[in-house]
Every structure is written in C-alpha cells, then in structure tokens.
Design a protein around this motif. Structure first.
Motif, PDB file in Angstrom:
ATOM      1  N   LEU A 107     -16.029   2.811  -2.269  1.00 52.37           N
ATOM      2  CA  LEU A 107     -15.601   4.199  -2.486  1.00 52.37           C
ATOM      3  C   LEU A 107     -14.100   4.379  -2.261  1.00 52.37           C
ATOM      4  O   LEU A 107     -13.585   5.481  -2.337  1.00 52.37           O
ATOM      5  N   GLY A 108     -13.416   3.283  -1.957  1.00 56.81           N
ATOM      6  CA  GLY A 108     -11.966   3.380  -1.735  1.00 56.81           C
ATOM      7  C   GLY A 108     -11.635   4.029  -0.407  1.00 56.81           C
ATOM      8  O   GLY A 108     -10.604   4.701  -0.271  1.00 56.81           O
ATOM      9  N   LEU A 109     -12.494   3.862   0.586  1.00 54.89           N
ATOM     10  CA  LEU A 109     -12.305   4.542   1.878  1.00 54.89           C
ATOM     11  C   LEU A 109     -11.969   3.582   3.019  1.00 54.89           C
ATOM     12  O   LEU A 109     -12.144   3.927   4.191  1.00 54.89           O
ATOM     13  N   GLU A 110     -11.492   2.388   2.679  1.00 60.78           N
ATOM     14  CA  GLU A 110     -11.205   1.419   3.732  1.00 60.78           C
ATOM     15  C   GLU A 110     -10.132   1.959   4.689  1.00 60.78           C
ATOM     16  O   GLU A 110     -10.177   1.726   5.894  1.00 60.78           O
ATOM     17  N   TRP A 111      -9.184   2.709   4.147  1.00 60.75           N
ATOM     18  CA  TRP A 111      -8.112   3.286   4.964  1.00 60.75           C
ATOM     19  C   TRP A 111      -8.685   4.258   6.016  1.00 60.75           C
ATOM     20  O   TRP A 111      -8.183   4.338   7.138  1.00 60.75           O
ATOM     21  N   LEU A 112      -9.766   4.966   5.642  1.00 56.81           N
ATOM     22  CA  LEU A 112     -10.374   5.938   6.557  1.00 56.81           C
ATOM     23  C   LEU A 112     -11.055   5.201   7.722  1.00 56.81           C
ATOM     24  O   LEU A 112     -10.959   5.608   8.883  1.00 56.81           O
ATOM     25  N   HIS A 113     -11.691   4.095   7.391  1.00 58.07           N
ATOM     26  CA  HIS A 113     -12.333   3.260   8.402  1.00 58.07           C
ATOM     27  C   HIS A 113     -11.290   2.738   9.386  1.00 58.07           C
ATOM     28  O   HIS A 113     -11.477   2.741  10.599  1.00 58.07           O
ATOM     29  N   ARG A 114     -10.144   2.322   8.832  1.00 57.92           N
ATOM     30  CA  ARG A 114      -9.054   1.784   9.646  1.00 57.92           C
ATOM     31  C   ARG A 114      -8.539   2.864  10.607  1.00 57.92           C
ATOM     32  O   ARG A 114      -8.267   2.608  11.769  1.00 57.92           O
ATOM     33  N   LEU A 115      -8.432   4.081  10.091  1.00 57.93           N
ATOM     34  CA  LEU A 115      -7.935   5.200  10.897  1.00 57.93           C
ATOM     35  C   LEU A 115      -8.923   5.509  12.033  1.00 57.93           C
ATOM     36  O   LEU A 115      -8.533   5.805  13.159  1.00 57.93           O
ATOM     37  N   GLY A 167      -3.481  -1.513  -1.277  1.00 61.06           N
ATOM     38  CA  GLY A 167      -4.049  -0.199  -0.943  1.00 61.06           C
ATOM     39  C   GLY A 167      -4.643   0.453  -2.180  1.00 61.06           C
ATOM     40  O   GLY A 167      -4.068   0.391  -3.273  1.00 61.06           O
ATOM     41  N   VAL A 168      -5.798   1.092  -1.995  1.00 63.50           N
ATOM     42  CA  VAL A 168      -6.476   1.735  -3.130  1.00 63.50           C
ATOM     43  C   VAL A 168      -5.606   2.855  -3.709  1.00 63.50           C
ATOM     44  O   VAL A 168      -5.682   3.163  -4.903  1.00 63.50           O
ATOM     45  N   ASN A 223       0.869  -1.183   0.000  1.00 66.99           N
ATOM     46  CA  ASN A 223       0.000   0.000   0.000  1.00 66.99           C
ATOM     47  C   ASN A 223       0.912   1.242   0.000  1.00 66.99           C
ATOM     48  O   ASN A 223       2.145   1.096   0.031  1.00 66.99           O
ATOM     49  N   PRO A 224       0.329   2.445  -0.044  1.00 62.10           N
ATOM     50  CA  PRO A 224       1.195   3.628  -0.099  1.00 62.10           C
ATOM     51  C   PRO A 224       2.184   3.738   1.075  1.00 62.10           C
ATOM     52  O   PRO A 224       3.306   4.221   0.898  1.00 62.10           O
ATOM     53  N   GLU A 225       1.796   3.234   2.255  1.00 63.39           N
ATOM     54  CA  GLU A 225       2.735   3.267   3.389  1.00 63.39           C
ATOM     55  C   GLU A 225       3.988   2.454   3.063  1.00 63.39           C
ATOM     56  O   GLU A 225       5.097   2.838   3.423  1.00 63.39           O
ATOM     57  N   PHE A 226       3.800   1.325   2.391  1.00 66.36           N
ATOM     58  CA  PHE A 226       4.949   0.491   1.987  1.00 66.36           C
ATOM     59  C   PHE A 226       5.882   1.310   1.088  1.00 66.36           C
ATOM     60  O   PHE A 226       7.093   1.323   1.277  1.00 66.36           O
ATOM     61  N   VAL A 227       5.263   1.952   0.090  1.00 65.66           N
ATOM     62  CA  VAL A 227       6.059   2.657  -0.917  1.00 65.66           C
ATOM     63  C   VAL A 227       6.861   3.784  -0.266  1.00 65.66           C
ATOM     64  O   VAL A 227       8.054   3.939  -0.533  1.00 65.66           O
TER      65      VAL A 227
END
Ligand code: UDP
Length: 234
Positions: free
Chosen positions: A193-201, A51-52, A24-28
């Motif tokens: 909607l590509g918002l799974e990261w927001l849910h995680r946060l 990651g989306v 995901n972007p954190e990896f990059v």
C-alpha cells in the motif's frame, strides 16, 4: 530492480567507482537547502526511487519510474550478484557490531560471497583517511555505506577517487540494521500500500521532524505540476 542489477553487473567490470544513491522525498527536500548534497546526487551515477513518494511523483509528473527500488531489498540482490561474479563486498557503518552481523548473515545466505571487511567507523573527517586505507587494503569491489543520508552519500562522493578498488559504492541508510534484524521492515501489506514510511515513523517516532519533508515534498510536486516551478529548482 532488474535494470539496476544489470547496470551494477556491467559496472563491476569497469575502471572507475560508480555511485548509487537510494533516494526518497527526504533526500529531495534536503537537497533543496544543502548545496553539497544536491551536487552529490546530481553527480551520482544512479539515483534510485527508494521512497514510494518518488514513484508517486514520477507518475504525477508524467515520467513514471517502472517501480520502487527499495534499498533494503537491493542490498540482498547486489550481495547475490557479488557472489555470482566473484566480487567482494565491504560493509561500512551502522552501530558497533551491526555490519559484522549483517556480513555473516549475507555470507550464510550466499555461501560464494566474499565479505572483504566490515567496520562501523564514522563519517567524521578525522576518520576518513584510515577508513579509505582499510577499504583499499581489503580490495573490495562493492561498498555499502550505512551512515544515513546525506553523510553516507557525501562520504562516497568525497572518496570516490581515493578508493582504488571499489567499482560500486552505495549509500544504504538503515539497510544493515534490517539485515541484522535490529530493525524490522513493515509487513508486506503495508509495503504494497506504499505505507512503509508510516511503519518506520511508528517504530522510530523520533523521525517525525525529518518526515515533515513528506508533506512539503507533496506540496512541491503538486505546485510544480501546476506550472509553479520557480519555487523549487528541481
Ligand atoms: N549511522 C552511523 N553513524 C552515524 C550516523 C548514522 O553508523 O554517524 C548509521 C545508523 O546506525 C544507521 C544508519 O546509519 O544504521 C542510518 O540509518 P537511517 O535509517 O537513519 O538512514 P537514513 O534514513 O538517514 O538514510
């Protein structure tokens, strides 16, 4: 996902360990500063867009991925594949008891699945030898490692020649927590909607500092597309 599973199935018949990272972007962004992690991802046999943000970036940069391949879904599909192919599965990592719980749940879902073993352990060097011996003795063909990134991916890379039976090693992040029900995935509409990261946060607010990688990632992608590719080396 379909291509990934076909590849994994082919690798099950191979001679060496193949490594998969669910990126995901954190990896990059982490790989910009962590040379070892960068080398591990570069050498991995498959880096999936978990990651989306990576799917968005691939589109923006004109080399689109067909879709997001969520690690939390992949772990079910590969377990099913293992059951169909008679390949056994070892679950390593997560908090005490979680891997065993996840193993039981997968076993119930796919009765033909053989769980070769489960163990929490830790990615610390002091435990390395014992863990490798345990996994080798289990003769597992597929290994899920849930130590979070970058520890899990470094762990697999470090041990890929010592693991004598494993054909496919995957860093799965929090996937065992999701399988066991300790963590809850975002509702479908948020995933769409590509918002799974927001849910995680929202569920795990302590992630905010790590998630600052997201705006940095967006800036890097936008900067690169404008021809400003010197700043980042990817
Ligand atoms: N974990 C672990 N040992 C460690 C660090 C992490 O077993 O020393 C586990 C943790 O319990 C969780 C997973 O690794 O199940 C990390 O999940 P996370 O969602 O944080 O993955 P990341 O986002 O870091 O890839």
């Amino acid at each position: 996902m379909r291509e990934t599973l076909a590849q994994v199935e082919a690798w099950l018949g191979g001679a060496q360990l193949r490594q998969i990272a669910t990126a995901n972007p954190e990896f990059v962004m982490r790989a910009q500063e962590d040379e070892e992690f960068r080398a591990v991802l570069t050498a991995a046999d498959l880096c999936l867009p978990d990651g989306v943000g990576l799917v968005w970036a691939s589109r923006w940069l004109g080399k689109p991925f067909p879709e997001r391949v969520a690690g939390s879904e992949l772990v079910y599909h590969i377990a099913e594949l293992c059951a169909a192919n008679g390949a056994s599965l070892f679950l390593l990592g997560a908090a005490e008891g979680i891997a065993a719980e996840a193993g039981q749940i997968l076993q119930t879902r796919y009765p033909a699945l053989h769980i070769a073993g489960t163990f929490a352990g830790s990615p610390a060097l002091a435990e390395n030898e014992a863990l490798v011996a345990m996994i080798n003795a289990s003769e597992a063909a597929v290994l899920y490692v849930a130590y979070g990134a970058p520890a899990q991916d470094k762990w697999i890379a470090r041990n890929k020649h010592a693991l004598t039976h494993v054909k496919v090693g995957i860093g799965v992040g929090g996937a065992l927590d999701f399988i066991s029900g300790r963590a809850i995935r975002a509702p479908r509409w948020m995933q769409r909607l590509g918002l799974e990261w927001l849910h995680r946060l929202w569920r795990e607010p302590w992630r905010w500092r790590r998630m600052l990688a997201l705006p940095r990632f967006v800036a890097a992608v936008l900067g690169r597309s404008k021809g400003n590719s010197n700043r980042y080396t990817w």
